[in-house]
Design an enzyme around this catalytic site. Structure first.
Site, PDB file in Angstrom:
ATOM      1  N   CYS A  69      -1.633   8.252   3.167  1.00  0.00           N
ATOM      2  CA  CYS A  69      -2.713   7.316   2.817  1.00  0.00           C
ATOM      3  C   CYS A  69      -3.203   6.592   4.069  1.00  0.00           C
ATOM      4  O   CYS A  69      -2.474   5.790   4.654  1.00  0.00           O
ATOM      5  CB  CYS A  69      -2.176   6.339   1.763  1.00  0.00           C
ATOM      6  SG  CYS A  69      -3.087   4.811   1.587  1.00  0.00           S
ATOM      7  N   CYS A  72      -3.298   2.804   3.991  1.00  0.00           N
ATOM      8  CA  CYS A  72      -1.921   2.273   4.020  1.00  0.00           C
ATOM      9  C   CYS A  72      -1.422   2.176   5.456  1.00  0.00           C
ATOM     10  O   CYS A  72      -0.829   1.173   5.859  1.00  0.00           O
ATOM     11  CB  CYS A  72      -0.968   3.174   3.228  1.00  0.00           C
ATOM     12  SG  CYS A  72      -1.359   3.308   1.473  1.00  0.00           S
TER      13      CYS A  72
END
Ligand SMILES: [Zn+2]
Length: 154
Positions: A69, A72
């Protein structure tokens, strides 16, 4: 007057009773000696999760993330900076939802990154989407203040 907290150890997940006033005095785990309130995020898996989020009192902010991600990974340094700002009142932990898919499902995590704040053994709030460090800190403090049974006189 309840002035002690149950604090789970980031290393061995043992539960320690710590006087609230001593939280800032670098308390260590009675079992393994690790620092109970580190100012860096620690990794949390399904085996240790409940000890920190459900069976402890002390505030815990969890970043549900995954290695694939992009947002993230972008938020990771901000989360580390927030850990330094929020220690020792709040411990910051990271759950890798790719490795811990069952735990993510149990918590109903539908998008990442998602921050979930726990205190007193229950979820107080959650917020999805990457945030800069200052926003993480302000959001966390606002949620804790809103949930606190003791409000300042004014
Ligand atoms: Zn320990």
């Amino acid at each position: 007057m309840s002035d002690s907290l149950i604090v789970a150890c980031p290393h061995c997940h043992s539960r320690n009773r710590v006087p609230a006033a001593r939280l800032g005095d670098a308390p260590t785990c009675g079992r393994c000696g690790a620092h109970l309130r580190p100012d860096t995020p620690f990794a949390l898996d399904a085996g240790g999760f409940d000890a920190h989020a459900v069976r402890a009192d002390a505030a815990l902010l969890v970043d549900f993330w995954a290695p694939w991600c992009g947002p993230c990974r972008t938020m990771a340094p901000a989360f580390e900076a927030a850990a330094r700002a929020l220690a020792p009142e709040v411990a910051l932990a990271k759950v890798d939802t790719e490795a811990e898919a069952v735990l993510g499902g149990r918590l109903g995590i539908r998008s990442i990154p998602t921050l979930v704040l726990f205190a007193g053994g229950r979820e107080l709030a959650r917020q999805s989407g990457a945030m800069p460090a200052q926003a993480i800190v302000q959001w966390t403090r606002a949620q804790l203040q809103a949930a606190s049974p003791v409000r300042p006189n004014r």
